[in-house]
Design a protein around this motif. Structure first.
Motif, PDB file in Angstrom:
ATOM      1  N   UNK A 210      48.142  29.595  38.259  1.00 15.09           N
ATOM      2  CA  UNK A 210      47.471  30.672  38.646  1.00 15.09           C
ATOM      3  C   UNK A 210      46.507  31.094  37.944  1.00 15.09           C
ATOM      4  N   UNK A 211      45.499  31.491  38.511  1.00 16.54           N
ATOM      5  CA  UNK A 211      44.358  32.102  37.338  1.00 16.54           C
ATOM      6  C   UNK A 211      43.799  33.467  37.949  1.00 16.54           C
ATOM      7  N   UNK A 212      43.942  34.670  37.785  1.00 15.82           N
ATOM      8  CA  UNK A 212      43.256  35.874  38.389  1.00 15.82           C
ATOM      9  C   UNK A 212      41.997  36.039  37.980  1.00 15.82           C
ATOM     10  N   UNK A 213      41.121  36.526  39.005  1.00 18.80           N
ATOM     11  CA  UNK A 213      39.535  36.510  38.494  1.00 18.80           C
ATOM     12  C   UNK A 213      39.391  38.406  38.508  1.00 18.80           C
ATOM     13  N   UNK A 214      39.029  38.488  36.961  1.00 15.34           N
ATOM     14  CA  UNK A 214      39.025  39.963  36.579  1.00 15.34           C
ATOM     15  C   UNK A 214      37.487  40.147  36.749  1.00 15.34           C
ATOM     16  N   UNK A 215      37.434  41.425  36.833  1.00 12.23           N
ATOM     17  CA  UNK A 215      35.837  42.007  36.932  1.00 12.23           C
ATOM     18  C   UNK A 215      35.138  41.562  35.643  1.00 12.23           C
ATOM     19  N   UNK A 216      35.534  41.529  34.502  1.00 13.59           N
ATOM     20  CA  UNK A 216      35.205  41.252  33.491  1.00 13.59           C
ATOM     21  C   UNK A 216      34.745  39.696  33.400  1.00 13.59           C
ATOM     22  N   UNK A 217      35.124  38.812  34.086  1.00 15.06           N
ATOM     23  CA  UNK A 217      34.722  37.667  34.477  1.00 15.06           C
ATOM     24  C   UNK A 217      33.241  37.566  34.655  1.00 15.06           C
ATOM     25  N   UNK A 218      33.035  38.446  35.712  1.00 10.51           N
ATOM     26  CA  UNK A 218      31.725  38.437  36.490  1.00 10.51           C
ATOM     27  C   UNK A 218      30.789  39.023  35.329  1.00 10.51           C
ATOM     28  N   UNK A 219      31.066  40.307  34.697  1.00 13.17           N
ATOM     29  CA  UNK A 219      30.140  40.561  33.595  1.00 13.17           C
ATOM     30  C   UNK A 219      29.947  39.802  32.516  1.00 13.17           C
ATOM     31  N   UNK A 220      30.718  38.761  32.267  1.00 13.51           N
ATOM     32  CA  UNK A 220      30.705  37.891  31.137  1.00 13.51           C
ATOM     33  C   UNK A 220      29.719  36.557  31.751  1.00 13.51           C
ATOM     34  N   UNK A 221      30.116  36.156  32.926  1.00 14.20           N
ATOM     35  CA  UNK A 221      29.348  35.010  33.593  1.00 14.20           C
ATOM     36  C   UNK A 221      28.137  35.467  33.765  1.00 14.20           C
ATOM     37  N   UNK A 222      27.632  36.686  33.945  1.00  7.83           N
ATOM     38  CA  UNK A 222      26.560  36.783  34.185  1.00  7.83           C
ATOM     39  C   UNK A 222      25.780  37.682  33.055  1.00  7.83           C
ATOM     40  N   UNK A 223      26.406  37.437  31.831  1.00  8.82           N
ATOM     41  CA  UNK A 223      25.853  38.035  30.638  1.00  8.82           C
ATOM     42  C   UNK A 223      25.304  39.467  30.667  1.00  8.82           C
ATOM     43  N   UNK A 224      26.361  40.158  31.400  1.00  5.73           N
ATOM     44  CA  UNK A 224      26.039  41.542  31.404  1.00  5.73           C
ATOM     45  C   UNK A 224      26.263  42.401  30.212  1.00  5.73           C
ATOM     46  N   UNK A 225      27.050  41.911  29.353  1.00  2.91           N
ATOM     47  CA  UNK A 225      27.560  42.703  28.247  1.00  2.91           C
ATOM     48  C   UNK A 225      26.607  42.067  27.061  1.00  2.91           C
ATOM     49  N   UNK A 226      26.925  40.751  27.076  1.00  3.19           N
ATOM     50  CA  UNK A 226      25.934  40.251  25.872  1.00  3.19           C
ATOM     51  C   UNK A 226      25.659  38.846  26.227  1.00  3.19           C
ATOM     52  N   UNK A 227      25.022  38.119  25.639  1.00  6.40           N
ATOM     53  CA  UNK A 227      24.511  36.635  25.985  1.00  6.40           C
ATOM     54  C   UNK A 227      25.993  35.841  26.000  1.00  6.40           C
ATOM     55  N   UNK A 228      26.152  35.261  27.171  1.00  7.60           N
ATOM     56  CA  UNK A 228      27.282  34.398  27.106  1.00  7.60           C
ATOM     57  C   UNK A 228      27.049  32.985  26.674  1.00  7.60           C
ATOM     58  N   UNK A 229      28.292  32.285  26.434  1.00  6.92           N
ATOM     59  CA  UNK A 229      28.544  30.926  25.870  1.00  6.92           C
ATOM     60  C   UNK A 229      28.553  29.858  26.852  1.00  6.92           C
ATOM     61  N   UNK A 230      27.478  29.117  27.152  1.00  9.18           N
ATOM     62  CA  UNK A 230      27.487  28.205  28.407  1.00  9.18           C
ATOM     63  C   UNK A 230      27.714  26.970  27.901  1.00  9.18           C
ATOM     64  N   UNK A 231      28.113  25.918  28.979  1.00  3.95           N
ATOM     65  CA  UNK A 231      28.887  26.354  29.955  1.00  3.95           C
ATOM     66  C   UNK A 231      30.023  27.156  29.996  1.00  3.95           C
ATOM     67  N   UNK A 232      30.389  28.121  30.853  1.00  2.00           N
ATOM     68  CA  UNK A 232      31.421  28.917  30.648  1.00  2.00           C
ATOM     69  C   UNK A 232      32.433  28.790  31.790  1.00  2.00           C
ATOM     70  N   UNK A 233      33.617  28.744  31.486  1.00  2.00           N
ATOM     71  CA  UNK A 233      34.840  28.477  32.294  1.00  2.00           C
ATOM     72  C   UNK A 233      35.698  29.736  31.872  1.00  2.00           C
ATOM     73  N   UNK A 234      35.413  31.161  32.854  1.00  2.00           N
ATOM     74  CA  UNK A 234      35.987  32.102  32.795  1.00  2.00           C
ATOM     75  C   UNK A 234      37.648  31.982  33.029  1.00  2.00           C
ATOM     76  N   UNK A 235      38.183  33.131  32.926  1.00  2.00           N
ATOM     77  CA  UNK A 235      39.780  33.174  33.422  1.00  2.00           C
ATOM     78  C   UNK A 235      40.592  33.511  32.141  1.00  2.00           C
ATOM     79  N   UNK A 236      41.142  34.760  32.255  1.00  2.00           N
ATOM     80  CA  UNK A 236      42.024  35.223  31.271  1.00  2.00           C
ATOM     81  C   UNK A 236      43.153  36.042  31.903  1.00  2.00           C
ATOM     82  N   UNK A 237      43.545  35.491  33.187  1.00  2.00           N
ATOM     83  CA  UNK A 237      44.702  36.192  33.550  1.00  2.00           C
ATOM     84  C   UNK A 237      45.843  34.743  34.061  1.00  2.00           C
ATOM     85  N   UNK A 238      46.496  34.143  33.291  1.00  2.00           N
ATOM     86  CA  UNK A 238      46.879  32.901  33.265  1.00  2.00           C
ATOM     87  C   UNK A 238      48.199  32.726  33.566  1.00  2.00           C
TER      88      UNK A 238
END
Ligand SMILES: [Zn+2]
Ligand SMILES: [Zn+2]
Length: 361
Positions: free
Chosen positions: A49-77
């Protein structure tokens, strides 16, 4: 999984499949990649199982800083251990393990020695990060079918635990548990929680179990009954903060959008604390007025990000003991884009958790 186990046990790079975005505007698509070979202290986890965190969205969309792509988010594992390095002590094949926002750190600095690894200058985040301990390669997170991680960064999960609910605890749980401990919340503490989404609900549940009196600040009254049912005293709407008479020892802000922090500082008792855990996008990031702060009667403002590994294990044990879990809705990896839309528009009611075994990568 047998291929992955074979690669791990023969010291090769480990194949993996996941869902990635190619840039900040892209949709999620299946993505094949490899992970670093299994080290002596590493475990290979089959993702469950992998949870979806709101910070995944911020990072996938580069809303905090430029993301590293391709990006596989997920930090609730949460997953099952399928291979272990030869010096692994904490896990054996077949055990369950959880992984949160970090996968490595230096182990030697003052922060690491105190098990506050999140503050280590060399900390490696689970995704969207350059791994300084593995040839500067990018890390890929939990929207995938496996993960290689040092056992020091894996949390022990008992076999009877509800894994879909354990996964989100590894970020949403520790993010709210840690400041409650830091601010020494105890029986009778007056705690306010600003923002009553996924993080806010967890903060409320933990603080109540620690004996605190709770009030909640939300955009509207829609979730008032939910809050009262949990044991919260009052739900205040954020447009009428000026009318709030109550005073607090601690307010935790989980608000992910624009707001005025001093509105909450004013609601603290003398010497009370405002803890910021929600991080709005850079474009609408609130700022603090120093002049207001100077006149604010020793009230304090501090920020907090997740928690150390030792405290994360403590949080998980506390959650399991007291049955404190997030409400979850299980989806497959093909529904990630839809889940992001619902989270962004505020339509999502529960924490989305990807059932990675049911997902086609
Ligand atoms: Zn998170
Ligand atoms: Zn360190």
């Amino acid at each position: 999984m047998q291929t992955y186990i074979n690669e791990a046990t023969s010291g090769k790079r480990i194949s993996a499949k996941g869902y990635a975005v190619a840039n900040k505007n892209a949709k999620f698509k299946p993505f094949s990649f490899t992970r670093h070979p299994l080290g002596e202290k590493d475990i290979l986890i089959e993702m469950l199982f992998a949870g979806i965190c709101h910070s995944d969205i911020h990072q996938a969309k580069s809303e905090w800083a430029d993301g590293i792509y391709p990006m596989v988010p997920g930090h609730e594992i949460a997953g099952r251990v399928i291979a272990v390095g030869k010096n692994v002590k904490k896990f054996k094949v077949g055990d369950y393990a959880g992984v949160g926002c970090m996968v490595n750190s230096c182990g030697a600095c003052e922060a690491c020695k105190q098990s506050k690894e999140q503050f280590c200058s060399k900390v490696v985040f689970t995704y969207n990060c350059i791994d300084g301990f593995h040839n500067e390669e990018p890390t890929y997170g939990g929207y995938s079918d496996n993960l290689v991680v040092s056992e020091d960064f894996a949390i022990t999960v008992p076999k009877n635990a509800p894994l879909d609910k354990v996964a989100p605890l590894l970020c949403a749980g520790i993010t709210t548990y840690s400041p409650l401990k830091f601010s020494k919340v105890k029986s009778g503490s007056r705690v306010g929680v600003a923002g009553f989404g996924g993080l806010g609900v967890m903060a409320v549940k933990y603080a109540l179990k620690m004996g605190a009196e709770l009030s909640v600040f939300a955009r509207n009254k829609k979730k008032e009954q939910d809050a009262l049912r949990l044991g919260v005293k009052a739900l205040y709407t954020t447009d009428k903060l000026i009318e709030v008479k109550e005073r607090f020892d601690l307010i935790i802000s989980t608000i992910p959008t624009a707001y005025e922090p001093m509105d909450y500082v004013r609601l603290l008792d003398f010497g009370g604390e405002l803890c910021i855990v929600g991080l709005p996008p850079t474009s609408v990031m609130p700022s603090l007025s120093l002049s207001s702060l100077v006149f604010s009667a020793h009230r304090k403002v501090y920020g907090s990000i997740i928690g150390g590994i030792k405290e994360t294990q403590e949080m998980l044990d506390f959650s399991l003991k007291h049955g404190i879990y997030p409400e979850t809705e299980i989806i497959t990896a093909a529904q990630i884009d839809e889940a992001y839309e619902n989270l962004t528009s505020g339509r999502a009611k529960f924490r989305y958790v990807i059932d990675t075994k049911k997902s086609v990568f």
